[in-house]
Design a protein around this motif. Structure first.
Motif, mmCIF file in Angstrom:
data_model
loop_
_atom_site.group_PDB
_atom_site.id
_atom_site.type_symbol
_atom_site.label_atom_id
_atom_site.label_comp_id
_atom_site.label_asym_id
_atom_site.label_seq_id
_atom_site.Cartn_x
_atom_site.Cartn_y
_atom_site.Cartn_z
ATOM 1 N N ASP A 106 38.172 19.269 38.550
ATOM 2 C CA ASP A 106 39.093 19.238 37.665
ATOM 3 C C ASP A 106 40.183 20.256 38.318
ATOM 4 O O ASP A 106 39.730 21.373 38.531
ATOM 5 N N ASP A 107 41.524 19.923 38.575
ATOM 6 C CA ASP A 107 42.421 20.895 38.618
ATOM 7 C C ASP A 107 42.608 22.161 37.758
ATOM 8 O O ASP A 107 42.357 21.881 36.521
ATOM 9 N N ILE A 108 42.845 23.127 38.015
ATOM 10 C CA ILE A 108 43.037 24.204 37.132
ATOM 11 C C ILE A 108 44.246 25.153 37.579
ATOM 12 O O ILE A 108 44.743 25.161 38.797
ATOM 13 N N ASP A 109 44.898 25.734 36.814
ATOM 14 C CA ASP A 109 46.291 26.615 36.663
ATOM 15 C C ASP A 109 46.057 27.863 36.110
ATOM 16 O O ASP A 109 47.275 28.234 35.802
ATOM 17 N N ASP A 110 44.943 28.207 35.658
ATOM 18 C CA ASP A 110 45.015 29.605 34.783
ATOM 19 C C ASP A 110 43.971 30.547 35.574
ATOM 20 O O ASP A 110 43.402 31.579 34.704
ATOM 21 N N VAL A 111 43.898 30.540 36.843
ATOM 22 C CA VAL A 111 43.189 31.785 37.473
ATOM 23 C C VAL A 111 43.949 32.849 37.650
ATOM 24 O O VAL A 111 43.267 34.074 37.607
ATOM 25 N N GLY A 112 45.358 33.104 37.453
ATOM 26 C CA GLY A 112 45.973 34.155 37.512
ATOM 27 C C GLY A 112 45.791 35.105 36.171
ATOM 28 O O GLY A 112 45.082 34.732 35.443
ATOM 29 N N PHE A 140 48.163 48.531 46.096
ATOM 30 C CA PHE A 140 47.267 47.232 46.577
ATOM 31 C C PHE A 140 46.543 47.006 45.229
ATOM 32 O O PHE A 140 46.105 47.744 44.403
ATOM 33 N N GLY A 141 46.117 45.674 45.221
ATOM 34 C CA GLY A 141 45.363 45.375 44.132
ATOM 35 C C GLY A 141 45.546 43.895 43.702
ATOM 36 O O GLY A 141 46.477 43.456 44.491
ATOM 37 N N THR A 142 44.426 43.328 43.043
ATOM 38 C CA THR A 142 44.276 42.064 42.718
ATOM 39 C C THR A 142 43.170 41.889 41.648
ATOM 40 O O THR A 142 42.463 42.499 41.729
ATOM 41 N N LYS A 143 43.685 40.784 40.795
ATOM 42 C CA LYS A 143 42.693 40.473 39.828
ATOM 43 C C LYS A 143 42.807 38.964 39.511
ATOM 44 O O LYS A 143 43.894 38.382 39.108
ATOM 45 N N THR A 144 41.541 38.322 39.694
ATOM 46 C CA THR A 144 41.466 36.744 39.436
ATOM 47 C C THR A 144 40.041 36.473 38.780
ATOM 48 O O THR A 144 39.163 37.310 39.053
ATOM 49 N N GLU A 145 40.099 35.612 38.037
ATOM 50 C CA GLU A 145 38.840 35.255 37.323
ATOM 51 C C GLU A 145 38.674 33.828 37.166
ATOM 52 O O GLU A 145 39.665 33.010 36.428
ATOM 53 N N PHE A 146 37.962 33.089 37.652
ATOM 54 C CA PHE A 146 37.649 31.680 37.241
ATOM 55 C C PHE A 146 36.796 31.456 36.109
ATOM 56 O O PHE A 146 36.010 32.313 35.759
#
Length: 429
Positions: A106-112, A140-146
């Motif tokens: 399934d397509d997802i668009d809420d990872v950010g 620097f930095g990043t946060k993502t969550e599936f």
């Protein structure tokens, strides 16, 4: 083999191996964060190494502190919201080795998500030659969550990486044209990465004797410190025309969590050239920047595994990143004593080259920026900046191996956009 060492190379690699672009592609290629000032956000950081309209300039060029004759304080924050899409994905588990067809995901668009990055900058002139300053911000930095039920879980999961830069700098004015500056950067970093096997990969691992529920990776709040430096110069043609050049050395960064898992992160060096030109007898100025980011030093991630880890031996994942570039141009309109208006555009090149990843949907991207300054009085003002960052669609094709066996693969199209909003208060003393 040292079983107490999880990753032989890079939190950067960790970030890259398992994160989506997110909160800091603020963003820029790789996981560089442009969030030093609301003023910069309002003009796509065009000319930011030399404009010197408030104390935040010291984060881009320490020599620009010489342009102030009063103590300057700036403090504010940036909100970074990322909109990340993973679409047209097809996942293929171990059965693909026997000719099974891939499964549509399934397509997802809420990872950010949304992150807040605060900053503070203080410049103190000592006399007409010397000035010193201190600041703190995130570079620097990043946060993502599936989600936990994402079909290709070994390509999703949670990644939360951030760094904080504490700076001390000084500047020296040689003459009316030339100024020089240098500073030390004390960098604190923290990272969390969790990755679970998919059901099909979990079945293969079970057949290999790996207990059910064993994660592929589980690093929790690894942290550490490192020291870097920055240098710069400013050349003034006259009061309306000047140029700035700066270089920032970023060290290898080592972090460790409570379980003794260590991560080594080679942060990229950064060089920037900026120009500022106020058109004589008008209220308009034009400014520009070219920035180089040395992502090319990141070629692969090497994992050395913990006792009881799913993976045994070493696990190498190739990335082969390339150096990145920013090209920015902007304009400022000094409307009256109360209002200053600004806008800018940046073209930001991807750190990824031929190898791409669902976990980091990196791409070339465009910045469309606008902002303003409201002068409360002759000594204080408020800045607001807004940027819409638009990325390209990128085709991804990657795979995972376990103990030398191809366990799964995924293909997809990724896209990452972002909205940056900055608010800042500045004052002269």
């Amino acid at each position: 083999m040292n079983n107490s060492r999880l990753f032989k190379k890079t939190l950067l690699a960790v970030t890259i191996a398992t994160t989506t672009l997110a909160s800091q592609q603020a963003l820029a290629a790789g996981f560089q964060l442009n969030a030093q000032s609301a003023t910069g956000i309002g003009r796509a950081f065009a000319g930011d190494a030399v404009i010197a309209d408030n104390a935040s300039v010291m984060a881009r060029n320490p020599a620009a502190m010489a342009l102030f004759d009063k103590t300057e304080l700036s403090l504010g924050f940036e909100s970074i919201t990322t909109m990340i899409e993973v679409k047209d994905a097809e996942y293929c588990g171990p059965g693909c080795q026997m000719g099974m067809k891939p499964t549509s995901v399934d397509d997802i668009d809420d990872v950010g998500g949304t992150s807040i990055a605060p900053n503070i900058h203080l410049i103190v002139p000592v006399n007409d030659k010397f000035a010193w300053g201190v600041n703190a911000y995130s570079n620097f930095g990043t946060k993502t969550e599936f989600s936990d039920d994402y079909a290709a879980t070994e390509y999703g999961g949670l990644t939360d990486v951030k760094s904080f830069n504490f700076g001390l700098a000084g500047s020296y004015r040689l003459n009316q044209q030339w100024s020089f500056g240098a500073g030390l950067d004390l960098i604190y970093g923290q990272g969390t990465m969790k990755r679970e096997p998919s059901k099909s990969v979990g079945g293969v691992l079970g057949a290999l004797g790996v207990p059910a529920g064993t994660p592929l990776l589980d690093v929790d709040k690894a942290d550490g410190w490192a020291v870097g430096f920055n240098v710069g110069t400013v050349y003034e043609l006259d009061e309306n025309n000047r140029f700035g050049l700066s270089y920032r050395y970023s060290p290898e960064f080592e972090a460790e969590d409570d379980k003794g898992q260590k991560i080594v992160l080679p942060l990229p060096d950064i060089a920037e050239f900026s120009g500022y030109h106020k058109i004589q007898d008008t209220k308009f100025a034009v400014h520009y920047s070219v920035q180089y980011i040395g992502w090319g030093s990141f070629d692969k991630i090497e994992f050395q595994n913990l006792q009881g880890s799913v993976l045994s031996g070493s696990y190498d994942k190739q990335y082969e990143w390339q150096d990145g570039w920013h090209y920015a141009i902007g304009g400022t309109y000094y409307l009256n004593n109360d209002w200053t208006l600004r806008a800018g555009y940046m073209y930001d090149t991807s750190a990824q080259d031929s190898l791409t990843s669902i976990s980091v949907p990196d791409s070339d991207r465009q910045w469309f920026s606008t902002g303003f300054t409201y002068h409360i009085d002759s000594a204080s003002n408020i800045d607001f900046g807004f940027t819409y960052l638009m990325g390209d669609d990128v085709d991804v094709n990657e795979e995972t191996e376990v103990r030398g066996i191809k366990a799964s693969s995924v293909t997809a199209t990724t896209k990452a956009d972002a909205i940056l909003v900055g608010l800042q208060y500045s004052r002269s003393f």
